[in-house]
Enzyme design. Structure first.
Site, PDB file in Angstrom:
ATOM      1  CG  LEU A  73      -2.144  -0.882   1.274  1.00 35.57           C
ATOM      2  CD1 LEU A  73      -2.640  -0.732   2.552  1.00 35.57           C
ATOM      3  CD2 LEU A  73      -3.157  -0.514   0.406  1.00 35.57           C
ATOM      4  CB  CYS A 130      -4.298  -4.977   1.049  1.00 35.78           C
ATOM      5  SG  CYS A 130      -2.389  -5.144   0.707  1.00 35.78           S
ATOM      6  CE  LYS A 165      -9.371  -5.618  -5.852  1.00 29.71           C
ATOM      7  NZ  LYS A 165      -8.425  -4.859  -6.637  1.00 29.71           N
ATOM      8  CB  ILE A 191     -11.105 -12.563  -6.023  1.00 31.71           C
ATOM      9  CG1 ILE A 191     -10.064 -13.268  -7.193  1.00 31.71           C
ATOM     10  CG2 ILE A 191     -12.188 -13.410  -5.868  1.00 31.71           C
ATOM     11  CD1 ILE A 191      -9.508 -14.552  -7.074  1.00 31.71           C
ATOM     12  CB  THR A 193      -4.002 -10.899  -5.085  1.00 30.09           C
ATOM     13  OG1 THR A 193      -3.530 -10.287  -3.802  1.00 30.09           O
ATOM     14  CG2 THR A 193      -3.749 -10.031  -6.117  1.00 30.09           C
ATOM     15  N   GLY A 244      -7.371 -12.653 -13.469  1.00 29.29           N
ATOM     16  CA  GLY A 244      -6.948 -13.299 -14.534  1.00 29.29           C
ATOM     17  C   GLY A 244      -7.439 -13.009 -15.948  1.00 29.29           C
ATOM     18  CB  THR A 266      -1.777  -9.384 -13.671  1.00 28.74           C
ATOM     19  OG1 THR A 266      -2.229  -9.261 -12.032  1.00 28.74           O
ATOM     20  CG2 THR A 266      -0.291  -9.491 -13.754  1.00 28.74           C
TER      21      THR A 266
HETATM   22  O1  RRO Z   1      -0.225  -2.971  -1.901  1.00 26.08           O
HETATM   23  C1  RRO Z   1      -0.576  -4.109  -2.077  1.00 26.08           C
HETATM   24  O2  RRO Z   1       0.529  -4.906  -1.501  1.00 26.08           O
HETATM   25  C2  RRO Z   1      -1.675  -4.894  -2.608  1.00 26.08           C
HETATM   26  C3  RRO Z   1      -2.947  -4.553  -2.337  1.00 26.08           C
HETATM   27 BR1  RRO Z   1      -3.489  -2.732  -1.583  1.00 26.08          BR
HETATM   28  C4  RRO Z   1      -4.019  -5.148  -2.707  1.00 26.08           C
HETATM   29  O3  RRO Z   1      -5.437  -4.902  -2.560  1.00 26.08           O
HETATM   30  N1  RRO Z   1      -3.696  -6.383  -3.221  1.00 26.08           N
HETATM   31  C5  RRO Z   1      -2.487  -6.821  -3.495  1.00 26.08           C
HETATM   32  O4  RRO Z   1      -2.430  -7.935  -4.169  1.00 26.08           O
HETATM   33  N2  RRO Z   1      -1.422  -6.123  -3.095  1.00 26.08           N
END
Ligand code: RRO
Length: 303
Positions: A73, A130, A165, A191, A193, A244, A266
């Site tokens: 973040l 996250c 989310k 979704i 990750t 994906g 991605t």
């Molecule tokens: O910043 C991140 O590491 C991050 C966030 Br905010 C998120 O919502 N999803 C992710 O896979 N990484």
């Protein structure tokens, strides 16, 4: 003529193709590749109340069919976001959704409150998912009761579109979906990750500084599809599918399943103009298949 317009809550979008938070910066980074106004919506990188430096490197690792991240973040905080990023973002001629995170439910509500005074924002995506921070992050969407409370608090602060989310890293995403519906969300995006890990055999060390991270990219599409399916069965909220999506076919599959819109993540790193390509690809598919309005196609999966 093909009509790709969709409506989520009270907001109309010119098409169902959005770009996922954290994969499209603050949009200006992509303007050499295409005009983001052609998208259905731009979703910003996550904004928190205060500056955050993010996690130490390594933050990104390529894996088979995907990518692991542990970015943590990093962002300059809500006030600099308003001052430095909004002047450009509000000029883009499409919908703007600001993705928000916080360490506490009150921080989510305070960030919403600060953004309410700013023009050019159509809605918020509350990032409960996250996987890479110790406080906030997954804890908000791993517990349905907490997710409901944080949503309800944010709901009190805004009449703008409120999207939550969700993470797939839970026993029942359906329970969490139902909870945010009860909390007053207008839509769900899913979704985020999938928690994953990679090891460097030569160094005998984990590849990410935080050891585990979030897996994204083509590898997670079947997981995303099953989670979106579960959410569609459990809630009546509009579903924005993420996970994906690498081309038009992937996007169409999620719409066929019943998602009202998709977010491309991605794949923006592979083809920075993928958003535009998918908008054009969906229009071509509709033309070729005599679909006049995208809603005639959405949810027409035969099970
Ligand atoms: O910043 C991140 O590491 C991050 C966030 Br905010 C998120 O919502 N999803 C992710 O896979 N990484």
């Amino acid at each position: 003529m093909v009509d790709l317009n969709i409506k989520i809550g009270t907001i109309e979008f010119k098409n169902p193709v959005m770009v996922a938070s954290g994969t499209f910066g603050y949009a200006s980074e992509f303007c050499d590749f295409f005009d983001p106004s052609v998208l259905g919506a731009v979703i910003t990188k996550t904004v928190t109340e205060d500056f955050r430096p993010g996690n130490p490197p390594s933050r990104i690792v390529e894996t088979t069919g995907g990518m692991l991240n542990s970015i943590g973040l990093p962002n300059s905080g809500v006030e600099p976001f308003i001052r430095e990023k909004m002047p450009f973002l509000r000029k883009i001629k499409t919908r703007l959704i600001v993705n928000i995170a916080g360490k506490t439910g009150d921080e989510f509500a305070r960030v919403v409150e600060k953004l309410e005074a700013v023009d050019g924002i159509d809605g918020y995506e509350l990032n409960y998912s996250c996987p890479n921070v110790k406080e906030g992050g997954l804890s908000f969407s791993a517990d349905a009761a907490v997710a409901e409370k944080v949503t309800a608090n944010a709901r009190k602060k805004t009449r703008r579109l409120l999207i939550t989310k969700l993470t797939p890293n839970v026993t029942s995403i359906g329970d969490v979906g139902k909870a945010v519906e009860n909390g007053g969300a207008d839509a769900i995006s899913a979704i985020n990750t999938v928690v994953g890990m990679a090891i460097d055999l030569r160094k005998k060390k984990p590849r990410l500084s935080t050891i585990t991270g979030g897996l994204s990219g083509a590898a997670i599409k079947p997981i995303a599809m099953a989670k979106v399916y579960e959410l569609l069965k459990r809630t009546t909220l509009p579903l924005i599918a993420i996970g994906g999506i690498t081309d038009t076919t992937d996007a169409l599959e999620f719409l066929l399943l019943g998602a009202c819109a998709v977010q491309i993540g991605t794949q923006n790193f592979v083809n920075p103009a993928i958003g535009r390509d998918v908008v054009e690809g969906i229009a071509d598919y509709c033309r070729e298949n005599h679909i006049h309005h995208i809603s005639d196609f959405t949810g027409s999966l035969v099970i």
